[in-house]
Design a protein around this motif. Structure first.
Motif, PDB file in Angstrom:
ATOM      1  N   ASP A  14       0.828  -1.211   0.000  1.00  0.00           N
ATOM      2  CA  ASP A  14       0.000   0.000   0.000  1.00  0.00           C
ATOM      3  C   ASP A  14       0.859   1.256   0.000  1.00  0.00           C
ATOM      4  N   ALA A  15       1.951   1.230   0.784  1.00  0.00           N
ATOM      5  CA  ALA A  15       2.842   2.397   0.841  1.00  0.00           C
ATOM      6  C   ALA A  15       3.493   2.644  -0.519  1.00  0.00           C
ATOM      7  N   ALA A  16       3.911   1.573  -1.194  1.00  0.00           N
ATOM      8  CA  ALA A  16       4.535   1.724  -2.508  1.00  0.00           C
ATOM      9  C   ALA A  16       3.531   2.231  -3.539  1.00  0.00           C
ATOM     10  N   ILE A  17       2.304   1.720  -3.477  1.00  0.00           N
ATOM     11  CA  ILE A  17       1.272   2.164  -4.422  1.00  0.00           C
ATOM     12  C   ILE A  17       0.972   3.648  -4.215  1.00  0.00           C
ATOM     13  N   LEU A  18       0.810   4.058  -2.971  1.00  0.00           N
ATOM     14  CA  LEU A  18       0.504   5.459  -2.702  1.00  0.00           C
ATOM     15  C   LEU A  18       1.679   6.357  -3.087  1.00  0.00           C
ATOM     16  N   SER A  19       2.887   5.930  -2.805  1.00  0.00           N
ATOM     17  CA  SER A  19       4.066   6.709  -3.203  1.00  0.00           C
ATOM     18  C   SER A  19       4.126   6.856  -4.717  1.00  0.00           C
ATOM     19  N   ALA A  20       3.850   5.766  -5.445  1.00  0.00           N
ATOM     20  CA  ALA A  20       3.844   5.820  -6.912  1.00  0.00           C
ATOM     21  C   ALA A  20       2.738   6.745  -7.414  1.00  0.00           C
ATOM     22  N   ALA A  21       1.589   6.726  -6.755  1.00  0.00           N
ATOM     23  CA  ALA A  21       0.486   7.609  -7.154  1.00  0.00           C
ATOM     24  C   ALA A  21       0.894   9.069  -6.964  1.00  0.00           C
ATOM     25  N   PHE A  22       1.572   9.384  -5.863  1.00  0.00           N
ATOM     26  CA  PHE A  22       2.051  10.755  -5.660  1.00  0.00           C
ATOM     27  C   PHE A  22       3.097  11.132  -6.704  1.00  0.00           C
ATOM     28  N   ASP A  23       3.974  10.197  -7.047  1.00  0.00           N
ATOM     29  CA  ASP A  23       4.960  10.463  -8.104  1.00  0.00           C
ATOM     30  C   ASP A  23       4.252  10.806  -9.411  1.00  0.00           C
ATOM     31  N   ASP A  24       3.181  10.088  -9.710  1.00  0.00           N
ATOM     32  CA  ASP A  24       2.441  10.300 -10.962  1.00  0.00           C
ATOM     33  C   ASP A  24       1.774  11.666 -11.037  1.00  0.00           C
ATOM     34  N   VAL A  25       1.497  12.270  -9.887  1.00  0.00           N
ATOM     35  CA  VAL A  25       0.862  13.599  -9.910  1.00  0.00           C
ATOM     36  C   VAL A  25       1.903  14.715  -9.758  1.00  0.00           C
ATOM     37  N   GLY A  26       3.164  14.352  -9.862  1.00  0.00           N
ATOM     38  CA  GLY A  26       4.209  15.361  -9.853  1.00  0.00           C
ATOM     39  C   GLY A  26       4.758  15.716  -8.486  1.00  0.00           C
ATOM     40  N   TRP A  27       4.511  14.887  -7.491  1.00  0.00           N
ATOM     41  CA  TRP A  27       5.027  15.138  -6.146  1.00  0.00           C
ATOM     42  C   TRP A  27       6.544  15.022  -6.165  1.00  0.00           C
ATOM     43  N   PHE A 117      -5.239   1.108  -8.668  1.00  0.00           N
ATOM     44  CA  PHE A 117      -4.198   2.130  -8.726  1.00  0.00           C
ATOM     45  C   PHE A 117      -4.731   3.456  -9.247  1.00  0.00           C
ATOM     46  N   SER A 118      -5.605   3.414 -10.241  1.00  0.00           N
ATOM     47  CA  SER A 118      -6.135   4.666 -10.799  1.00  0.00           C
ATOM     48  C   SER A 118      -6.889   5.467  -9.739  1.00  0.00           C
ATOM     49  N   GLU A 119      -7.525   4.767  -8.795  1.00  0.00           N
ATOM     50  CA  GLU A 119      -8.227   5.459  -7.709  1.00  0.00           C
ATOM     51  C   GLU A 119      -7.228   6.069  -6.718  1.00  0.00           C
ATOM     52  N   TYR A 120      -6.109   5.386  -6.499  1.00  0.00           N
ATOM     53  CA  TYR A 120      -5.042   5.957  -5.669  1.00  0.00           C
ATOM     54  C   TYR A 120      -4.510   7.235  -6.308  1.00  0.00           C
ATOM     55  N   GLN A 121      -4.377   7.231  -7.631  1.00  0.00           N
ATOM     56  CA  GLN A 121      -3.912   8.427  -8.331  1.00  0.00           C
ATOM     57  C   GLN A 121      -4.879   9.593  -8.134  1.00  0.00           C
ATOM     58  N   VAL A 122      -6.173   9.310  -8.189  1.00  0.00           N
ATOM     59  CA  VAL A 122      -7.176  10.354  -7.970  1.00  0.00           C
ATOM     60  C   VAL A 122      -7.057  10.906  -6.555  1.00  0.00           C
ATOM     61  N   ILE A 123      -6.921  10.028  -5.574  1.00  0.00           N
ATOM     62  CA  ILE A 123      -6.783  10.466  -4.182  1.00  0.00           C
ATOM     63  C   ILE A 123      -5.499  11.280  -4.005  1.00  0.00           C
ATOM     64  N   ALA A 124      -4.391  10.799  -4.558  1.00  0.00           N
ATOM     65  CA  ALA A 124      -3.122  11.528  -4.457  1.00  0.00           C
ATOM     66  C   ALA A 124      -3.261  12.915  -5.073  1.00  0.00           C
ATOM     67  N   GLN A 125      -3.928  13.003  -6.217  1.00  0.00           N
ATOM     68  CA  GLN A 125      -4.115  14.294  -6.880  1.00  0.00           C
ATOM     69  C   GLN A 125      -4.951  15.231  -6.010  1.00  0.00           C
ATOM     70  N   LYS A 126      -6.020  14.711  -5.412  1.00  0.00           N
ATOM     71  CA  LYS A 126      -6.887  15.544  -4.581  1.00  0.00           C
ATOM     72  C   LYS A 126      -6.178  15.991  -3.302  1.00  0.00           C
ATOM     73  N   ILE A 127      -5.424  15.083  -2.687  1.00  0.00           N
ATOM     74  CA  ILE A 127      -4.648  15.464  -1.496  1.00  0.00           C
ATOM     75  C   ILE A 127      -3.632  16.535  -1.885  1.00  0.00           C
ATOM     76  N   HIS A 128      -2.935  16.296  -2.972  1.00  0.00           N
ATOM     77  CA  HIS A 128      -1.944  17.263  -3.449  1.00  0.00           C
ATOM     78  C   HIS A 128      -2.594  18.619  -3.716  1.00  0.00           C
ATOM     79  N   ASP A 129      -3.684  18.618  -4.467  1.00  0.00           N
ATOM     80  CA  ASP A 129      -4.322  19.879  -4.850  1.00  0.00           C
ATOM     81  C   ASP A 129      -4.866  20.649  -3.652  1.00  0.00           C
ATOM     82  N   PHE A 130      -5.536  19.944  -2.742  1.00  0.00           N
ATOM     83  CA  PHE A 130      -6.126  20.668  -1.611  1.00  0.00           C
ATOM     84  C   PHE A 130      -5.115  20.921  -0.500  1.00  0.00           C
TER      85      PHE A 130
END
Length: 141
Positions: A14-27, A117-130
């Motif tokens: 889960d940690a690796a998936i979430l980290s990858a999702a944050f990487d995908d949104v430009g973190w 994973f695509s849902e993790y990307q959406v969550i990462a994007q929303k956390i990042h944006d807000f």
């Protein structure tokens, strides 16, 4: 100011998936991972003692070995220094009791872990944006 995230999750997957999702949104900043509640609290204590900057955001799983996420959340929100760090519960539990208890312990948000994973990307994007682009975070203590 470097913005860091402390991810508290006992699942390396889960940690690796979430980290990858944050990487995908430009973190671009560090995501520090603690696998237990005790490890997360020890890290925060170590940062206190060394006068290093605390994370700007904590993502906290509830189902942890040792101290539960609720116990960790309670300790974070009772500490005068740590209580201002926005803490988001990110758990596989969608039970009303877990959600309610998290908010009673002053969680800043509660998100149920997704299954794809695509849902993790959406969550990462929303956390990042807000939380990391829109909200004004406390000074990094």
């Amino acid at each position: 100011m470097d913005v860091t995230i402390l991810l508290v999750d006992d699942s390396p997957t889960d940690a690796a998936i979430l980290s990858a999702a944050f990487d995908d949104v430009g973190w671009q900043w560090p995501i520090q991972i603690a696998q237990t509640g005790d490890e997360a609290l020890a890290l925060l204590q170590q940062l206190d003692e060394s006068a290093n900057a605390h994370p700007q955001l904590i993502l906290l799983d509830l189902n942890l070995p040792g101290k539960t996420g609720h116990e960790v959340l309670g300790e974070i929100k009772q500490n005068a220094v740590w209580q201002t760090i926005p803490t988001i519960v990110l758990s596989s539990s969608a039970t009303r009791t877990d959600i309610d208890k998290s908010y009673q312990l002053h969680a800043n948000a509660y998100i149920t872990k997704p299954t794809h994973f695509s849902e993790y990307q959406v969550i990462a994007q929303k956390i990042h944006d807000f939380w990391l682009q829109t909200a004004q975070l406390p000074t990094n203590v």
